[in-house]
Design a protein around this motif. Sequence first.
Motif, PDB file in Angstrom:
ATOM      1  N   ASN A  42       0.832  -1.209   0.000  1.00 15.56           N
ATOM      2  CA  ASN A  42       0.000   0.000   0.000  1.00 15.56           C
ATOM      3  C   ASN A  42       0.862   1.253   0.000  1.00 15.56           C
ATOM      4  O   ASN A  42       0.526   2.247  -0.642  1.00 15.56           O
ATOM      5  CB  ASN A  42      -0.961   0.001   1.183  1.00 15.56           C
ATOM      6  CG  ASN A  42      -2.065  -1.018   0.999  1.00 15.56           C
ATOM      7  OD1 ASN A  42      -2.509  -1.254  -0.112  1.00 15.56           O
ATOM      8  ND2 ASN A  42      -2.483  -1.637   2.086  1.00 15.56           N
ATOM      9  N   PHE A  43       1.981   1.229   0.716  1.00 12.20           N
ATOM     10  CA  PHE A  43       2.902   2.359   0.716  1.00 12.20           C
ATOM     11  C   PHE A  43       3.502   2.555  -0.676  1.00 12.20           C
ATOM     12  O   PHE A  43       3.582   3.679  -1.176  1.00 12.20           O
ATOM     13  CB  PHE A  43       4.013   2.154   1.751  1.00 12.20           C
ATOM     14  CG  PHE A  43       5.096   3.177   1.676  1.00 12.20           C
ATOM     15  CD1 PHE A  43       4.893   4.452   2.193  1.00 12.20           C
ATOM     16  CD2 PHE A  43       6.313   2.901   1.069  1.00 12.20           C
ATOM     17  CE1 PHE A  43       5.888   5.414   2.110  1.00 12.20           C
ATOM     18  CE2 PHE A  43       7.310   3.853   0.982  1.00 12.20           C
ATOM     19  CZ  PHE A  43       7.100   5.118   1.507  1.00 12.20           C
ATOM     20  N   ILE A  44       3.911   1.464  -1.302  1.00 12.54           N
ATOM     21  CA  ILE A  44       4.481   1.530  -2.651  1.00 12.54           C
ATOM     22  C   ILE A  44       3.442   2.112  -3.611  1.00 12.54           C
ATOM     23  O   ILE A  44       3.731   3.005  -4.403  1.00 12.54           O
ATOM     24  CB  ILE A  44       4.944   0.139  -3.126  1.00 12.54           C
ATOM     25  CG1 ILE A  44       6.084  -0.378  -2.257  1.00 12.54           C
ATOM     26  CG2 ILE A  44       5.357   0.160  -4.590  1.00 12.54           C
ATOM     27  CD1 ILE A  44       6.445  -1.821  -2.519  1.00 12.54           C
ATOM     28  N   LYS A  45       2.229   1.602  -3.512  1.00 12.42           N
ATOM     29  CA  LYS A  45       1.153   2.038  -4.401  1.00 12.42           C
ATOM     30  C   LYS A  45       0.872   3.535  -4.229  1.00 12.42           C
ATOM     31  O   LYS A  45       0.771   4.274  -5.214  1.00 12.42           O
ATOM     32  CB  LYS A  45      -0.098   1.204  -4.094  1.00 12.42           C
ATOM     33  CG  LYS A  45      -1.266   1.465  -4.985  1.00 12.42           C
ATOM     34  CD  LYS A  45      -2.386   0.509  -4.597  1.00 12.42           C
ATOM     35  CE  LYS A  45      -3.648   0.774  -5.347  1.00 12.42           C
ATOM     36  NZ  LYS A  45      -4.712  -0.177  -4.989  1.00 12.42           N
ATOM     37  N   ASN A  48       1.298   9.053  -6.616  1.00 12.32           N
ATOM     38  CA  ASN A  48       1.253  10.405  -6.082  1.00 12.32           C
ATOM     39  C   ASN A  48       1.293  11.408  -7.246  1.00 12.32           C
ATOM     40  O   ASN A  48       2.289  11.501  -7.953  1.00 12.32           O
ATOM     41  CB  ASN A  48       2.443  10.634  -5.149  1.00 12.32           C
ATOM     42  CG  ASN A  48       2.396  11.969  -4.461  1.00 12.32           C
ATOM     43  OD1 ASN A  48       1.693  12.889  -4.872  1.00 12.32           O
ATOM     44  ND2 ASN A  48       3.173  12.090  -3.397  1.00 12.32           N
ATOM     45  N   PRO A  49       0.203  12.175  -7.438  1.00 15.36           N
ATOM     46  CA  PRO A  49       0.163  13.107  -8.578  1.00 15.36           C
ATOM     47  C   PRO A  49       1.147  14.270  -8.456  1.00 15.36           C
ATOM     48  O   PRO A  49       1.421  14.951  -9.436  1.00 15.36           O
ATOM     49  CB  PRO A  49      -1.285  13.602  -8.582  1.00 15.36           C
ATOM     50  CG  PRO A  49      -1.777  13.370  -7.206  1.00 15.36           C
ATOM     51  CD  PRO A  49      -1.014  12.190  -6.663  1.00 15.36           C
ATOM     52  N   HIS A  50       1.699  14.500  -7.264  1.00 19.31           N
ATOM     53  CA  HIS A  50       2.674  15.579  -7.074  1.00 19.31           C
ATOM     54  C   HIS A  50       4.074  15.163  -7.517  1.00 19.31           C
ATOM     55  O   HIS A  50       4.951  16.004  -7.671  1.00 19.31           O
ATOM     56  CB  HIS A  50       2.706  16.023  -5.607  1.00 19.31           C
ATOM     57  CG  HIS A  50       1.389  16.524  -5.132  1.00 19.31           C
ATOM     58  ND1 HIS A  50       0.820  17.695  -5.572  1.00 19.31           N
ATOM     59  CD2 HIS A  50       0.500  15.999  -4.252  1.00 19.31           C
ATOM     60  CE1 HIS A  50      -0.339  17.883  -4.985  1.00 19.31           C
ATOM     61  NE2 HIS A  50      -0.561  16.859  -4.184  1.00 19.31           N
ATOM     62  N   ILE A  51       4.272  13.854  -7.703  1.00 17.83           N
ATOM     63  CA  ILE A  51       5.593  13.343  -8.066  1.00 17.83           C
ATOM     64  C   ILE A  51       5.650  12.936  -9.540  1.00 17.83           C
ATOM     65  O   ILE A  51       6.635  13.184 -10.217  1.00 17.83           O
ATOM     66  CB  ILE A  51       5.973  12.141  -7.172  1.00 17.83           C
ATOM     67  CG1 ILE A  51       6.069  12.586  -5.715  1.00 17.83           C
ATOM     68  CG2 ILE A  51       7.273  11.518  -7.616  1.00 17.83           C
ATOM     69  CD1 ILE A  51       6.280  11.435  -4.746  1.00 17.83           C
TER      70      ILE A  51
END
Length: 86
Positions: free
Chosen positions: A37-40, A45-48
């Motif tokens: 879930n952390f990887i996902k 992340n739309p900011h990255i």
Amino acid sequence: MQFVNFLRDYIGRCPDTLIQPICSIFLNPCIHSKDFNFIKKNLLNPHISSPLLLDQYTYIIAVYELSLLPPPHLTRELTDIKNDHF
């Protein structure tokens, strides 16, 4: 680690347009986390990531999540089909 193993296998049979995004996933430090879930969340992340990369990551993650599902259990019922014409 299961996600990394999936990517290693999938890179050999995926469309050519997904090879670069998979390689960029391998270079992302979040890939070393044991929490998928952390990887996902990190990958999506739309900011990255750019919109195109987000779409490609979404597709790769969807294929991975589908691969985790058990295979369908199809049962076939045998029925007698009566045909009066023969």
